[in-house]
Write a protein that holds these residues in place. Structure first.
Motif, PDB file in Angstrom:
ATOM      1  N   UNK B  28       0.786  -1.224   0.000  1.00  0.00           N
ATOM      2  CA  UNK B  28       0.000   0.000   0.000  1.00  0.00           C
ATOM      3  C   UNK B  28       0.818   1.273   0.000  1.00  0.00           C
ATOM      4  N   UNK B  29       2.110   1.142   0.287  1.00  0.00           N
ATOM      5  CA  UNK B  29       2.994   2.313   0.264  1.00  0.00           C
ATOM      6  C   UNK B  29       3.474   2.557  -1.159  1.00  0.00           C
ATOM      7  N   UNK B  30       3.355   3.821  -1.597  1.00  0.00           N
ATOM      8  CA  UNK B  30       3.693   4.163  -2.968  1.00  0.00           C
ATOM      9  C   UNK B  30       5.019   4.906  -3.094  1.00  0.00           C
ATOM     10  N   UNK B  31       5.594   5.299  -1.963  1.00  0.00           N
ATOM     11  CA  UNK B  31       6.848   6.048  -1.989  1.00  0.00           C
ATOM     12  C   UNK B  31       7.969   5.223  -1.399  1.00  0.00           C
ATOM     13  N   UNK B  32       9.112   5.240  -2.073  1.00  0.00           N
ATOM     14  CA  UNK B  32      10.309   4.559  -1.589  1.00  0.00           C
ATOM     15  C   UNK B  32      11.467   5.546  -1.601  1.00  0.00           C
ATOM     16  N   UNK B  33      12.217   5.539  -0.511  1.00  0.00           N
ATOM     17  CA  UNK B  33      13.407   6.383  -0.420  1.00  0.00           C
ATOM     18  C   UNK B  33      14.608   5.532  -0.091  1.00  0.00           C
ATOM     19  N   UNK B  34      15.771   6.001  -0.522  1.00  0.00           N
ATOM     20  CA  UNK B  34      17.030   5.315  -0.235  1.00  0.00           C
ATOM     21  C   UNK B  34      17.945   6.244   0.550  1.00  0.00           C
ATOM     22  N   UNK B  35      18.602   5.678   1.541  1.00  0.00           N
ATOM     23  CA  UNK B  35      19.543   6.422   2.375  1.00  0.00           C
ATOM     24  C   UNK B  35      20.831   5.616   2.514  1.00  0.00           C
ATOM     25  N   UNK B  36      21.946   6.341   2.599  1.00  0.00           N
ATOM     26  CA  UNK B  36      23.241   5.726   2.858  1.00  0.00           C
ATOM     27  C   UNK B  36      23.675   6.095   4.272  1.00  0.00           C
ATOM     28  N   UNK B  37      24.074   5.102   5.048  1.00  0.00           N
ATOM     29  CA  UNK B  37      24.549   5.367   6.406  1.00  0.00           C
ATOM     30  C   UNK B  37      25.961   4.841   6.568  1.00  0.00           C
ATOM     31  N   UNK B  38      26.892   5.756   6.600  1.00  0.00           N
ATOM     32  CA  UNK B  38      28.290   5.422   6.857  1.00  0.00           C
ATOM     33  C   UNK B  38      28.473   5.280   8.364  1.00  0.00           C
ATOM     34  N   UNK B  39      29.367   4.406   8.773  1.00  0.00           N
ATOM     35  CA  UNK B  39      29.594   4.131  10.194  1.00  0.00           C
ATOM     36  C   UNK B  39      29.847   5.419  10.973  1.00  0.00           C
ATOM     37  N   UNK B  40      29.075   5.608  12.033  1.00  0.00           N
ATOM     38  CA  UNK B  40      29.266   6.776  12.890  1.00  0.00           C
ATOM     39  C   UNK B  40      28.519   8.020  12.440  1.00  0.00           C
ATOM     40  N   UNK B  41      27.765   7.891  11.338  1.00  0.00           N
ATOM     41  CA  UNK B  41      27.017   9.036  10.816  1.00  0.00           C
ATOM     42  C   UNK B  41      25.528   8.713  10.770  1.00  0.00           C
ATOM     43  N   UNK B  42      24.719   9.757  10.619  1.00  0.00           N
ATOM     44  CA  UNK B  42      23.302   9.527  10.411  1.00  0.00           C
ATOM     45  C   UNK B  42      23.033   9.172   8.953  1.00  0.00           C
ATOM     46  N   UNK B  43      21.845   8.630   8.671  1.00  0.00           N
ATOM     47  CA  UNK B  43      21.502   8.317   7.286  1.00  0.00           C
ATOM     48  C   UNK B  43      21.530   9.573   6.403  1.00  0.00           C
ATOM     49  N   UNK B  44      22.003   9.385   5.178  1.00  0.00           N
ATOM     50  CA  UNK B  44      22.077  10.491   4.220  1.00  0.00           C
ATOM     51  C   UNK B  44      21.212  10.162   3.007  1.00  0.00           C
ATOM     52  N   UNK B  45      20.363  11.100   2.621  1.00  0.00           N
ATOM     53  CA  UNK B  45      19.395  10.901   1.559  1.00  0.00           C
ATOM     54  C   UNK B  45      20.064  10.707   0.207  1.00  0.00           C
ATOM     55  N   UNK B  46      19.591   9.651  -0.533  1.00  0.00           N
ATOM     56  CA  UNK B  46      20.114   9.409  -1.876  1.00  0.00           C
ATOM     57  C   UNK B  46      19.032   9.713  -2.916  1.00  0.00           C
ATOM     58  N   UNK B  47      17.892   9.023  -2.810  1.00  0.00           N
ATOM     59  CA  UNK B  47      16.806   9.175  -3.778  1.00  0.00           C
ATOM     60  C   UNK B  47      15.451   9.020  -3.080  1.00  0.00           C
TER      61      UNK B  47
END
Lengths: 111, 115
Positions: B28-47
């Protein structure tokens, strides 16, 4: 540019003591603020968001636009609060809805 | 509760190779996002994708690409892998395209190691 700063990487608090996790933000506009939490061996999940003005698991957070802060507070810490906490913000409108996360604070509750 | 599922859970690749990561959103969810999380950092938005169209793109090189399929599942592709691409890649889904009234539900992530 939008930015979220969590000044404390690690925070240790005794059980029963008050907890405050700090979060400051930078955003040219009116952002939406969130706190996400990750418990051990679990996925990242939403704890609370400022538009709901709700209290989850005893935690509250007030958006202070003057100080650009969104600190997370709980009056009496419990052992199950030990986790990684991330503050995040998003903007409004097409293309501005991504979440920008802080670097996180690892909270440890000392029994 | 079938949450967001990602595959594979772990992956080891060599520099220069390419990789495809997969994500199935909550039904039922129509939106997908991708995040990159490098060790020791918060997630960073990709797409972010919503209804199969790109809705947002983070500050990542063109080596990173993604797409969303008619069933709302998504793939993240990374070409010409670098050591610095080693990270946890998180997929998140939401019912709508906006973050503020449609909170993200995250998967467990894919741990990518580039050697």
């Amino acid at each position: 540019a939008q930015r979220v700063t969590q000044p404390e990487k690690l925070l240790s608090v005794f059980k029963g003591a008050p907890v405050e996790l700090k979060c400051n933000y930078s955003y040219s506009g009116s952002p939406e603020l969130f706190w996400y939490v990750q418990y051990s061996r679990q996925r990242l999940q939403l704890l609370l968001r400022h538009i709901s003005r709700e209290s989850i698991k005893g935690f509250t957070a007030d958006l202070n636009k003057g100080e650009t802060s969104f600190h997370l507070k709980k009056p009496f810490a419990q052992e199950e609060d030990s986790a990684m906490y991330y503050c995040a913000l998003s903007g409004h409108g097409f293309g501005n809805e991504k979440l920008t996360f802080g670097t996180g604070t690892r909270l440890t509750i000392i029994p | 509760d079938a949450g967001v599922t990602q595959s594979p859970t772990h992956l080891i690749k060599t520099r220069g190779q390419h990789v495809t990561l997969r994500c199935s959103p909550i039904s039922g969810h129509k939106s997908v996002s991708w995040y990159q999380q490098v060790l020791g950092q918060g997630p960073q938005f990709i797409f972010q994708y919503y209804e199969k169209e790109e809705r947002g793109r983070g500050n990542f090189p063109d080596r990173f690409s993604a797409r969303q399929f008619p069933n709302y599942s998504s793939e993240l592709n990374v070409n010409a892998l670098l050591l610095g691409d080693s990270a946890l890649y998180l997929c998140a889904s939401s019912p709508q395209g906006t973050s503020y009234n449609s909170p993200l539900h995250f998967g467990n992530g894919t741990r990518l190691t580039v050697t």
